[in-house]
Design a protein around this motif. Sequence first.
Motif, PDB file in Angstrom:
ATOM      1  N   SER A 194      15.092  -5.134  40.968  1.00 53.01           N
ATOM      2  CA  SER A 194      16.254  -5.164  40.080  1.00 53.01           C
ATOM      3  C   SER A 194      15.921  -4.729  38.667  1.00 53.01           C
ATOM      4  O   SER A 194      16.811  -4.619  37.825  1.00 53.01           O
ATOM      5  N   GLN A 195      14.639  -4.505  38.362  1.00 52.84           N
ATOM      6  CA  GLN A 195      14.237  -4.152  37.009  1.00 52.84           C
ATOM      7  C   GLN A 195      13.275  -2.974  37.055  1.00 52.84           C
ATOM      8  O   GLN A 195      12.414  -2.894  37.935  1.00 52.84           O
ATOM      9  N   HIS A 196      13.451  -2.070  36.100  1.00 57.10           N
ATOM     10  CA  HIS A 196      12.594  -0.891  36.029  1.00 57.10           C
ATOM     11  C   HIS A 196      12.201  -0.644  34.579  1.00 57.10           C
ATOM     12  O   HIS A 196      12.933  -0.985  33.654  1.00 57.10           O
ATOM     13  N   VAL A 197      11.050  -0.033  34.398  1.00 55.16           N
ATOM     14  CA  VAL A 197      10.581   0.394  33.088  1.00 55.16           C
ATOM     15  C   VAL A 197      10.248   1.873  33.176  1.00 55.16           C
ATOM     16  O   VAL A 197       9.459   2.288  34.032  1.00 55.16           O
ATOM     17  N   LYS A 198      10.857   2.681  32.351  1.00 56.50           N
ATOM     18  CA  LYS A 198      10.574   4.120  32.340  1.00 56.50           C
ATOM     19  C   LYS A 198       9.443   4.398  31.360  1.00 56.50           C
ATOM     20  O   LYS A 198       9.613   4.326  30.144  1.00 56.50           O
ATOM     21  N   LYS A 199       8.281   4.703  31.918  1.00 59.82           N
ATOM     22  CA  LYS A 199       7.115   5.002  31.095  1.00 59.82           C
ATOM     23  C   LYS A 199       6.219   5.998  31.815  1.00 59.82           C
ATOM     24  O   LYS A 199       6.495   6.412  32.947  1.00 59.82           O
ATOM     25  N   THR A 200       5.131   6.359  31.153  1.00 60.16           N
ATOM     26  CA  THR A 200       4.184   7.289  31.741  1.00 60.16           C
ATOM     27  C   THR A 200       3.639   6.738  33.049  1.00 60.16           C
ATOM     28  O   THR A 200       3.415   5.529  33.180  1.00 60.16           O
ATOM     29  N   LEU A 201       3.420   7.613  34.017  1.00 66.91           N
ATOM     30  CA  LEU A 201       2.886   7.188  35.306  1.00 66.91           C
ATOM     31  C   LEU A 201       1.602   6.387  35.106  1.00 66.91           C
ATOM     32  O   LEU A 201       0.718   6.781  34.337  1.00 66.91           O
ATOM     33  N   PRO A 202       1.457   5.247  35.789  1.00 68.69           N
ATOM     34  CA  PRO A 202       0.255   4.417  35.636  1.00 68.69           C
ATOM     35  C   PRO A 202      -0.910   4.993  36.419  1.00 68.69           C
ATOM     36  O   PRO A 202      -0.733   5.818  37.320  1.00 68.69           O
ATOM     37  N   PRO A 203      -2.144   4.561  36.129  1.00 76.26           N
ATOM     38  CA  PRO A 203      -3.303   5.058  36.868  1.00 76.26           C
ATOM     39  C   PRO A 203      -3.398   4.421  38.254  1.00 76.26           C
ATOM     40  O   PRO A 203      -2.754   3.407  38.542  1.00 76.26           O
ATOM     41  N   THR A 204      -4.205   5.029  39.103  1.00 75.14           N
ATOM     42  CA  THR A 204      -4.537   4.407  40.375  1.00 75.14           C
ATOM     43  C   THR A 204      -5.194   3.061  40.108  1.00 75.14           C
ATOM     44  O   THR A 204      -6.094   2.951  39.267  1.00 75.14           O
ATOM     45  N   LEU A 205      -4.747   2.031  40.817  1.00 72.14           N
ATOM     46  CA  LEU A 205      -5.253   0.679  40.567  1.00 72.14           C
ATOM     47  C   LEU A 205      -5.470  -0.027  41.889  1.00 72.14           C
ATOM     48  O   LEU A 205      -4.611   0.009  42.778  1.00 72.14           O
ATOM     49  N   SER A 206      -6.621  -0.675  42.027  1.00 69.67           N
ATOM     50  CA  SER A 206      -6.927  -1.475  43.205  1.00 69.67           C
ATOM     51  C   SER A 206      -7.807  -2.639  42.763  1.00 69.67           C
ATOM     52  O   SER A 206      -8.032  -2.848  41.573  1.00 69.67           O
ATOM     53  N   GLY A 207      -8.306  -3.394  43.724  1.00 71.23           N
ATOM     54  CA  GLY A 207      -9.137  -4.540  43.390  1.00 71.23           C
ATOM     55  C   GLY A 207      -8.414  -5.864  43.454  1.00 71.23           C
ATOM     56  O   GLY A 207      -9.001  -6.894  43.120  1.00 71.23           O
TER      57      GLY A 207
END
Length: 541
Positions: free
Chosen positions: A161-174
């Motif tokens: 229900s919520q979105h933030v328009k920003k630069t694409l985030p980096p690949t993230l794992s862990g």
Amino acid sequence: MVPYNKDKQLQPVFSQWAGGGGLNAAVVLDQGGNATFTNLDEISGKIVVRCSKSVDVSSIAVKLEGESRTRLMSPGGVNGEKPRPQLEYHKILYRVQAVFPPPDMAEGRGSKAAYTIPAGEHEYPFRFKIPFNNSCASDRSQVAAGISISGSGLELTKPPSQHVKKTLPPTLSGFPGEAEIRYYVKATVQRNSWWQENTRTQTPFTFLPLEPPRPPPTGSEVYARQNHAFSVLETGPEPTRSWMKGRLGAKKDPVAVQATAEAPVVSVDARLPEPALLTCNQEIPLRIIVKRFSGCSHVIYLQSLQISLVALTKIRAHDAHRTEATSWVIMSKSNMGVVIGSQADATGAEVVVDDRLWRGVTLPNTVAPSFETCNIARSYQLDIKVGLSYPAGASEPQTVVLPLRLDTEVLSGITPPAALLEAVALAKSNPRRTSTMTAPVLDKLKTEGRMPAEFGAGQVPSTPMDEAGPSEPFQPRARPGVAADALPPAYTREAPPSYEDAVATNMPPVSAPRPDYAPPLSADDDLLGRDEKRGWVDHRQ
């Protein structure tokens, strides 16, 4: 940092073969397996289809996708309801190209037309350009409410229900079973018969965003400070004891002690240039300063020093929230015995600790840049522990460890080109010209000799087929009884991105060094759910 050369011949990367019934497919990337992609880059390759016999298909499509998934346990209800898993899924990147049938072959035929592919091996090239910003707010392919089958059984999923328009985030794992951000290229061979399963295959790739325009240096510093007053006790003369008391094992008389009036008061600063910015795979521009506020006849020693980077990952899955702390030890030394200053230093003298203790040590290649996306955000703090020792005549010197912590931002280190920065400046000064002002900027730079004549040539055309059509901009809604201004600031309104995708229409790939970014390897995670369409196998390398 790894120099970027788009013309370098790299070994192609294959995904594993997927499919059955005489039809197999694989995704082949032209770029090397260790390549790191960023915004504006072109990711290209081909879809290889092998047929042991002729088969009928409706179409072959290739997709460039990015996903941000989170899963948290909801808090228990007031009426004793048990916590339940909350799943939140965002399709932050979605681009589609139809590679078969060709436009001239499909002209005049319906969407359910069948095309026969003869036996043998067939190749279908593709090419995408990676945009700046996430697209989940306007993406119609978001997962609808339903039931998800995971390793723990049936779990309820609902659309975000919520979105933030920003630069694409980096690949993230862990964060197994809790959060991940991944990017991949997926191919789908659509079979013509409803009883024949479609063939799907994919190959992942690593993404690191272009860093935003850096603010100009201010010449000042941000700092964290700790004060400490030593209170060292000096021993007085030991009283004499008779020979008989010593032979009989009588208890020793307590040693007379008195507090020295010359115990020093010190202040320790950890400083970073303002604004406090760190860069992936680069050294830390840190200064440590020790200041003495009172004089004494003894010196102070630097006994230990530890510098760590602390990552705070905020994870949200609908109404559930959690912050995970991760740390990397940049350097750690003990039993150093380094003299700080001298006995002749005047009161108030500052001593800068030699930065050769941590010079040459860079941030680990598993550190992702700071980012914020719809359901995951990452911020950083630099944690410094300084151990001081004051030996003022005591049998055992007094040692203290002073903790210092600085809020900082980590940037990717992929610098934007000059043409892009000028285009952004023009877009801010005249927003109505955002979609058309890029070409004049390039022409101006070429005329002035500040950009090669071939810069910007051979651009990728617009995506032939895009299932994520435009939609109305997202407007968050306040919950009943809660004012709109009481919502978290990040989700109250659409956050302005660092770059606009319209600015990048005519921009070529970024030819800048890429940091050696290697996020932790992640395997198939059933707890985070699978693809929106069942049946594919995730082949990670």
